[in-house]
Design a protein around this motif. Sequence first.
Motif, mmCIF file in Angstrom:
data_model
loop_
_atom_site.group_PDB
_atom_site.id
_atom_site.type_symbol
_atom_site.label_atom_id
_atom_site.label_comp_id
_atom_site.label_asym_id
_atom_site.label_seq_id
_atom_site.Cartn_x
_atom_site.Cartn_y
_atom_site.Cartn_z
ATOM 1 N N GLN A 148 0.827 -1.220 0.000
ATOM 2 C CA GLN A 148 0.000 0.000 0.000
ATOM 3 C C GLN A 148 0.860 1.269 0.000
ATOM 4 N N GLN A 149 1.878 1.302 0.851
ATOM 5 C CA GLN A 149 2.756 2.490 0.927
ATOM 6 C C GLN A 149 3.462 2.732 -0.411
ATOM 7 N N LEU A 150 3.922 1.645 -1.009
ATOM 8 C CA LEU A 150 4.636 1.771 -2.276
ATOM 9 C C LEU A 150 3.706 2.302 -3.371
ATOM 10 N N SER A 155 13.005 -2.775 -9.229
ATOM 11 C CA SER A 155 12.711 -3.867 -8.280
ATOM 12 C C SER A 155 13.927 -4.202 -7.430
ATOM 13 N N GLN A 156 15.098 -4.180 -8.061
ATOM 14 C CA GLN A 156 16.334 -4.468 -7.317
ATOM 15 C C GLN A 156 16.644 -3.337 -6.341
ATOM 16 N N ARG A 157 16.521 -2.104 -6.790
ATOM 17 C CA ARG A 157 16.834 -0.966 -5.907
ATOM 18 C C ARG A 157 15.876 -0.890 -4.720
ATOM 19 N N LEU A 158 14.625 -1.248 -4.953
ATOM 20 C CA LEU A 158 13.635 -1.200 -3.868
ATOM 21 C C LEU A 158 13.713 -2.425 -2.954
ATOM 22 N N GLY A 159 14.558 -3.388 -3.346
ATOM 23 C CA GLY A 159 14.691 -4.592 -2.524
ATOM 24 C C GLY A 159 13.557 -5.587 -2.718
ATOM 25 N N LEU A 160 12.811 -5.445 -3.822
ATOM 26 C CA LEU A 160 11.705 -6.369 -4.081
ATOM 27 C C LEU A 160 12.212 -7.695 -4.646
ATOM 28 N N THR A 161 13.433 -7.680 -5.170
ATOM 29 C CA THR A 161 14.058 -8.902 -5.676
ATOM 30 C C THR A 161 15.567 -8.779 -5.563
#
Length: 209
Positions: free
Chosen positions: A6-8, A144-150
């Motif tokens: 939700q925050q994202l 996705s990598q920078r946000l730590g999602l993967t």
Amino acid sequence: MPFTEQQLIERLKKHFPKPWIDLNFENPYQLLVVTILAAQTTDKKVNEISPEFFKKFPTPYSVAQAPLEEIEQAIKSVNYYRRKAKLIKECCEYLVKEFNGEVPDTLEELVKLPGVGRKTASVILVNAFNKPAIVVDTHVKRVSQRLGLTKSNNPDKIEKDLAKFFSKENWVYISKALVLFGRYICKAKNPECKKCHLADICPYDKKNL
């Protein structure tokens, strides 16, 4: 994870409340063609040549029946035009033979088309049919990598990681928004961290602040 789904999404919506796709198209067939043309070519260049292309080849039938040289001639200003012409022709021949000239609206059927992988299939599902899919292009991979999602570099694994984090009803939105976010804000070089509404929750350790 330093943030919730939700925050994202709330922060992404501050940048892109109604995300779009930079390629111009009027129907699924046109989106299929311009997506193939856009590989290693700018969307701007594709948008310059596509109106003329679709005047000449308004349907998959017209492409399937055309000599390869004519298709090459119509797209020769894009990179790898010979290979792309061959793929577009093969793709349209397959559409005519297997789907009565209609672009299918499932991932399983789309990936059977010559030149169509999961990324292209997902772009078509999301943007032409408004159906949930996850687009993983170079922008989405980086974001996705920078946000730590993967932690992965593999597009299939990244897709699975994003599918776990985001609920299915948000896939259409994030597939459009993350591409734009990567293209215009979280750029490969000199990301616009000072303008970014995600900066306060982003774990990326090389922020450009």
